[in-house]
Design an enzyme around this catalytic site. Structure first.
Site, PDB file in Angstrom:
ATOM      1  N   ASN A 144       0.877  -1.168   0.000  1.00 14.49           N
ATOM      2  CA  ASN A 144       0.000   0.000   0.000  1.00 14.49           C
ATOM      3  C   ASN A 144       0.915   1.220   0.000  1.00 14.49           C
ATOM      4  O   ASN A 144       1.497   1.554   1.027  1.00 14.49           O
ATOM      5  CB  ASN A 144      -0.892  -0.030   1.252  1.00 14.49           C
ATOM      6  CG  ASN A 144      -1.687   1.242   1.439  1.00 14.49           C
ATOM      7  OD1 ASN A 144      -1.792   2.063   0.533  1.00 14.49           O
ATOM      8  ND2 ASN A 144      -2.261   1.406   2.629  1.00 14.49           N
ATOM      9  N   LYS A 174       0.213   4.284  -0.355  1.00 12.71           N
ATOM     10  CA  LYS A 174      -0.382   5.500   0.233  1.00 12.71           C
ATOM     11  C   LYS A 174      -0.089   6.712  -0.665  1.00 12.71           C
ATOM     12  O   LYS A 174      -0.029   6.561  -1.881  1.00 12.71           O
ATOM     13  CB  LYS A 174       0.115   5.694   1.671  1.00 12.71           C
ATOM     14  CG  LYS A 174      -0.084   4.430   2.514  1.00 12.71           C
ATOM     15  CD  LYS A 174       0.075   4.647   3.981  1.00 12.71           C
ATOM     16  CE  LYS A 174      -0.148   3.329   4.717  1.00 12.71           C
ATOM     17  NZ  LYS A 174      -0.095   3.462   6.168  1.00 12.71           N
ATOM     18  N   HIS A 187      -9.496   1.552   4.591  1.00  9.19           N
ATOM     19  CA  HIS A 187      -8.244   1.719   5.333  1.00  9.19           C
ATOM     20  C   HIS A 187      -8.479   2.675   6.500  1.00  9.19           C
ATOM     21  O   HIS A 187      -9.268   3.628   6.385  1.00  9.19           O
ATOM     22  CB  HIS A 187      -7.146   2.261   4.409  1.00  9.19           C
ATOM     23  CG  HIS A 187      -5.801   2.214   5.045  1.00  9.19           C
ATOM     24  ND1 HIS A 187      -5.392   3.167   5.951  1.00  9.19           N
ATOM     25  CD2 HIS A 187      -4.790   1.308   4.958  1.00  9.19           C
ATOM     26  CE1 HIS A 187      -4.176   2.845   6.378  1.00  9.19           C
ATOM     27  NE2 HIS A 187      -3.788   1.731   5.790  1.00  9.19           N
ATOM     28  N   GLU A 240      -6.894   5.044   7.599  1.00  5.58           N
ATOM     29  CA  GLU A 240      -6.656   6.466   7.284  1.00  5.58           C
ATOM     30  C   GLU A 240      -7.864   7.064   6.562  1.00  5.58           C
ATOM     31  O   GLU A 240      -8.174   8.248   6.720  1.00  5.58           O
ATOM     32  CB  GLU A 240      -5.362   6.603   6.463  1.00  5.58           C
ATOM     33  CG  GLU A 240      -4.146   6.347   7.345  1.00  5.58           C
ATOM     34  CD  GLU A 240      -2.958   5.705   6.645  1.00  5.58           C
ATOM     35  OE1 GLU A 240      -2.882   5.735   5.402  1.00  5.58           O
ATOM     36  OE2 GLU A 240      -2.084   5.168   7.361  1.00  5.58           O
ATOM     37  N   GLU A 292      -5.701  -4.496  10.463  1.00  8.58           N
ATOM     38  CA  GLU A 292      -4.630  -3.532  10.710  1.00  8.58           C
ATOM     39  C   GLU A 292      -4.926  -2.769  11.995  1.00  8.58           C
ATOM     40  O   GLU A 292      -5.702  -1.801  11.984  1.00  8.58           O
ATOM     41  CB  GLU A 292      -4.548  -2.536   9.548  1.00  8.58           C
ATOM     42  CG  GLU A 292      -4.271  -3.199   8.217  1.00  8.58           C
ATOM     43  CD  GLU A 292      -3.650  -2.209   7.229  1.00  8.58           C
ATOM     44  OE1 GLU A 292      -2.554  -2.494   6.765  1.00  8.58           O
ATOM     45  OE2 GLU A 292      -4.254  -1.168   6.958  1.00  8.58           O
ATOM     46  N   GLY A 346       2.408   2.379  10.811  1.00 12.35           N
ATOM     47  CA  GLY A 346       3.408   3.428  10.654  1.00 12.35           C
ATOM     48  C   GLY A 346       4.063   3.858  11.955  1.00 12.35           C
ATOM     49  O   GLY A 346       4.735   4.875  12.003  1.00 12.35           O
ATOM     50  N   SER A 401       3.211  -2.006  10.472  1.00 13.41           N
ATOM     51  CA  SER A 401       4.646  -2.132  10.730  1.00 13.41           C
ATOM     52  C   SER A 401       5.181  -3.534  10.446  1.00 13.41           C
ATOM     53  O   SER A 401       6.071  -4.019  11.146  1.00 13.41           O
ATOM     54  CB  SER A 401       4.977  -1.695  12.163  1.00 13.41           C
ATOM     55  OG  SER A 401       4.607  -0.337  12.349  1.00 13.41           O
TER      56      SER A 401
HETATM   57  P1  PGA Z   1       2.730   0.339   7.684  1.00 18.14           P
HETATM   58  O1  PGA Z   1       1.281   0.568   7.041  1.00 18.14           O
HETATM   59  O2  PGA Z   1       3.233  -0.982   7.131  1.00 18.14           O
HETATM   60  O3  PGA Z   1       3.552   1.496   7.233  1.00 18.14           O
HETATM   61  O4  PGA Z   1       2.530   0.273   9.156  1.00 18.14           O
HETATM   62  C1  PGA Z   1       0.398  -0.485   6.813  1.00 18.14           C
HETATM   63  C2  PGA Z   1      -0.878   0.038   6.210  1.00 18.14           C
HETATM   64  O5  PGA Z   1      -1.357   1.102   6.636  1.00 18.14           O
HETATM   65  O6  PGA Z   1      -1.449  -0.581   5.297  1.00 18.14           O
END
Ligand code: PGA
Length: 251
Positions: free
Chosen positions: A9, A11, A96, A98, A167, A173, A213
């Site tokens: 992903n 982003k 997601h 976000e 998630e 992140g 992560s």
């Molecule tokens: P990350 O993000 O691996 O940077 O923690 C995962 C995601 O939001 O899909």
């Protein structure tokens, strides 16, 4: 049989040029190996067509990071499921955290998006996960159950086409990964929730990815858990070598 999947992903990262280069690198590294999983990259809308042109579809699938809950029309700035499909993409990330957190996406909208994705032949990668407060106050199983149940008006045939990504928001992140045990417990819970509505066969065949992560150093332990069928990878997907390190965790 459910599939193992490692999906990137990206982003809101990479210019078009950088994105094409990253896709090229991912494709080249995949040519050198025989992964024990499907590999997908989900990229910004602006990159879909160009990235599609450099990926070999038998090596890596292409996806978008979102789509509109509307079919078409006067929705300035939105991108529909049929537009996504027309670029050659096969997947779309929906719900997601976000999107839920910063853009206020709710269960009703996410159901509409999921239905449109399915009608257009896209595979939704449907994200669920609790925030830190819900992890700490112990409501996380109920929260995630509610997010999965938001899709329960789908027919069994439609639901069986969905990939779920768990998630935990506190792990995205942040460098703070859920332990393999925490991931396994939640994935088993999600599978039970799916089974309660759609039965054992569909539940057993649903791929449930872990995200938050995930990196080469922890992917093997996470993917070794019986209900963890791969990962949705943010930061570590922005470097082809580290993304491949996660793909290789299935070997
Ligand atoms: P990350 O993000 O691996 O940077 O923690 C995962 C995601 O939001 O899909």
């Amino acid at each position: 049989m459910r599939k193992n999947i490692v999906a990137g992903n990206w982003k809101m990262n990479t210019t078009l040029e950088e994105g094409v280069e990253l896709a090229n690198n991912v494709n080249a590294l995949l040519k050198e190996r025989k992964p024990n999983c499907d590999v997908v990259v989900c990229v910004p809308f602006t990159h879909l067509t160009s990235v599609n042109a450099v990926l070999e579809p038998e090596l890596v699938g292409l996806g978008a990071e979102n789509c509109s809950e509307h079919v078409k029309g006067a929705y300035t700035g939105e991108v529909s499921a049929s537009m996504v499909k027309s670029t050659g993409a096969k997947y779309v990330i929906l719900g997601h955290s976000e999107r839920r957190q910063y853009f206020g996406e709710n269960n009703e909208q996410l159901l509409a998006k999921t239905q449109l994705a399915l009608e257009n032949g896209l595979t939704p990668i449907f994200c669920v996960g609790e925030v830190l407060e819900e992890r700490e106050n112990g409501s996380y199983n109920d929260v995630v159950q509610g997010q999965v149940e938001a899709l329960f008006s789908l027919s069994p045939e439609d639901f069986s086409k969905i990939v779920i990504a768990y998630e935990p928001v506190w792990a995205i992140g942040t460098g703070k990964t859920a332990t393999a045990e925490q991931a396994q417990d939640m994935h088993a819970h999600i599978r039970k929730v799916v089974e309660s509505k759609y039965g054992k066969e569909i539940a057993d065949n649903t791929s449930i990815l872990y995200g938050g992560s995930c990196k080469p150093s922890n992917a093997k332990e996470l993917f070794a858990k019986p209900d963890v069928d791969g990962g949705l990878i943010g930061g570590a997907a922005l470097d082809a070598e580290s993304f491949m390190g996660i793909v290789d965790a299935f070997n």
